[in-house]
Write a protein that holds these residues in place. Sequence first.
Motif, PDB file in Angstrom:
ATOM      1  N   SER A  17      37.875  46.088  36.805  1.00  0.00           N
ATOM      2  CA  SER A  17      36.666  46.021  35.988  1.00  0.00           C
ATOM      3  C   SER A  17      35.469  45.687  36.866  1.00  0.00           C
ATOM      4  O   SER A  17      35.615  45.323  38.046  1.00  0.00           O
ATOM      5  N   PHE A  18      34.292  45.774  36.268  1.00  0.00           N
ATOM      6  CA  PHE A  18      33.068  45.513  37.043  1.00  0.00           C
ATOM      7  C   PHE A  18      33.085  44.107  37.633  1.00  0.00           C
ATOM      8  O   PHE A  18      32.769  43.914  38.816  1.00  0.00           O
ATOM      9  N   LEU A  19      33.456  43.095  36.812  1.00  0.00           N
ATOM     10  CA  LEU A  19      33.480  41.717  37.304  1.00  0.00           C
ATOM     11  C   LEU A  19      34.515  41.538  38.395  1.00  0.00           C
ATOM     12  O   LEU A  19      34.291  40.807  39.370  1.00  0.00           O
ATOM     13  N   GLU A  20      35.656  42.205  38.264  1.00  0.00           N
ATOM     14  CA  GLU A  20      36.689  42.121  39.297  1.00  0.00           C
ATOM     15  C   GLU A  20      36.214  42.747  40.604  1.00  0.00           C
ATOM     16  O   GLU A  20      36.501  42.254  41.704  1.00  0.00           O
ATOM     17  N   ARG A  21      35.488  43.859  40.473  1.00  0.00           N
ATOM     18  CA  ARG A  21      34.953  44.520  41.672  1.00  0.00           C
ATOM     19  C   ARG A  21      33.938  43.624  42.379  1.00  0.00           C
ATOM     20  O   ARG A  21      33.931  43.526  43.610  1.00  0.00           O
ATOM     21  N   ILE A  74      30.851  47.836  45.657  1.00  0.00           N
ATOM     22  CA  ILE A  74      31.368  47.697  44.291  1.00  0.00           C
ATOM     23  C   ILE A  74      32.086  48.966  43.843  1.00  0.00           C
ATOM     24  O   ILE A  74      33.149  48.911  43.223  1.00  0.00           O
ATOM     25  N   CYS A  75      31.522  50.120  44.156  1.00  0.00           N
ATOM     26  CA  CYS A  75      32.130  51.398  43.762  1.00  0.00           C
ATOM     27  C   CYS A  75      33.476  51.618  44.466  1.00  0.00           C
ATOM     28  O   CYS A  75      34.382  52.242  43.896  1.00  0.00           O
ATOM     29  N   ASN A  76      33.613  51.127  45.689  1.00  0.00           N
ATOM     30  CA  ASN A  76      34.852  51.328  46.441  1.00  0.00           C
ATOM     31  C   ASN A  76      35.994  50.431  45.969  1.00  0.00           C
ATOM     32  O   ASN A  76      37.157  50.730  46.206  1.00  0.00           O
ATOM     33  N   ASN A  77      35.637  49.324  45.306  1.00  0.00           N
ATOM     34  CA  ASN A  77      36.675  48.405  44.831  1.00  0.00           C
ATOM     35  C   ASN A  77      37.290  48.904  43.528  1.00  0.00           C
ATOM     36  O   ASN A  77      36.756  49.807  42.868  1.00  0.00           O
ATOM     37  N   LYS A  78      38.415  48.294  43.122  1.00  0.00           N
ATOM     38  CA  LYS A  78      39.115  48.709  41.910  1.00  0.00           C
ATOM     39  C   LYS A  78      39.088  47.592  40.874  1.00  0.00           C
ATOM     40  O   LYS A  78      38.899  46.427  41.195  1.00  0.00           O
TER      41      LYS A  78
END
Length: 574
Positions: A534-538, A528-532
């Motif tokens: 918002s939280f839901l998008e991650r 999750i931290c590596n993705n870009k």
Amino acid sequence: MLVERSGDVKAERPTWSRRLEFILASVGYAVGLGNVWRFPYLCYSSGGGAFMIPYLTMLFLCGIPLLFMEFTIGQYTRLGPVHALAKVCPLLKGVGLATVVISFVLCTYYNVLMSWALYYFFNSFRATLPWQSCNNTWNAVGNCSTGFPGNVSHLQSASQQFFDHRLLEKSSGIEEAGGLRWELFGLLILTWAIVYLCIFKGVKSTGKVVYFTAIFPYFVLFALLINNVQLPGAKNGILYFLTPVWGKLFEVKVWVNAAAQVFNSIGIGFGTMVSMASYNKFNNNILRDTLIVSLTNSFTSILAGFVIFSAIGYMAHIHNLPVDNIATEGPGLVFVVYPEVFSTMPVSQLWAPLFFFMLLCLGLDSQFAMVDVAVTFIMDGFGPKVLCFLKKQEVLVLVVCMVSFLLGIPHITKGGIYVFQLMDHYTAVVSLMFLALFEVLAICWIFGPKRISIMTQRMLGHPPNIYFRLCWLVFSPLLVLCILISSIIQYTPVAYGKYTYPVWAEVVGWGISLVSIVWIPLGAIQEICNNKGSFLERVKTAMTPTLDLDAMDHLPETLKPTNPETEALCTSTA
């Protein structure tokens, strides 16, 4: 050995020489000591013949579909569980690493059982079996009985005292390590040497060894059955094993036990089936293999039940005791009860060595697969870099075996049996069901039956039928969830006989469980931290598979190292 196909690193991955080798290796892994010492006792204590109804129900709703699922993931991706799960569901990629950890932890102490089997095997060649009488230096003569003591609580059988005072030299508790058992130390070295020599060439050597180790136990089981059914009292033991108690079907615990037995016996959640299937050719018929492995495993459990209870019925007849005074489960069945059976059986010097050699074969097959999971993980993720330092995969296998041996040493101290029981309880009981639940959620619900069907279509030429799709979508996940909830509700602290473990030991046990479980949340957080976004998008991105479902054969079986950068890396390191 395989790494992801990219422009940086390419390697060659071996395959099974013949399809039969994969089937035998899978059968050898699934058919282990649990078929001999757990299933027969579980069957008779859970309703006898009536237990077959929940057992077969769970086999067809949970065991077969999930085994087919793991074979599909492994064969299609041609990756071990870590990298395969990372492609199937990046959010729960930690499940793959957790399965590798739990298999590695299990293999560090599973070989201790093999050293016990070897100890009994070598002692079986004596003119008089050493567990046959109370006239030995290790016997406590005042409370030793040459037969089963029945309800006389202060007496122990000669075979129990051989196990406690000669084999283990058991201390008073886990607090008292008591020094090494040097005989077991030597035998543990021998068992790891056997494992190494059988697997050091990867599937090419393992595939040849399993022709013997997977088939030989059946000759012994059938020979023992033919011998046992002719003994007086054998019929009573078999009837006790089979007589249905229909009222047991209304107990939830019986259904949970059936599901847990199917799940643990086939080996779902350990990553081993994914790993072994990854060495298949792309179009191998895994549906056929799934049915062969699962049905052979169940047949072996039932066959072992007849062998064990015919012998127990004979012992009950000899000592004029009820069958339930002798029936037990776990290591005590094969290392205490059955040695006592041999001591009164005609031609005991023949049957005892055969039986313990059979146990060795049953255990070695499972050990091969568990060690291979760790090796596959290292080769999939770090293959070229590791080979630059170690030069050959054989050296890597040696390193894995040596580390596992060192971690197994605490189990062969005089207090080792308490360490063994602690590890087994918190690894095979507590951790496994958590891992299994998250694996099923990742593949069956997040990845989904539709994508699994596409993979099957690519490999076999036809999609799975409605039975498999329904099991993946509904029955299997719900059953695994029910098993986990029931296990939590019925949880009891670890114990060994009447010994109660101190609080600090239980804390260590939960730490052992967390060693594998902790990778699931850590992997999710990292993804999750590596993705870009918002939280839901991650989270949505993390739940999207990265697996290529369009290519017919997306990872060729042979990929030659052609990248000059990789060759330069090896050259400079050397």
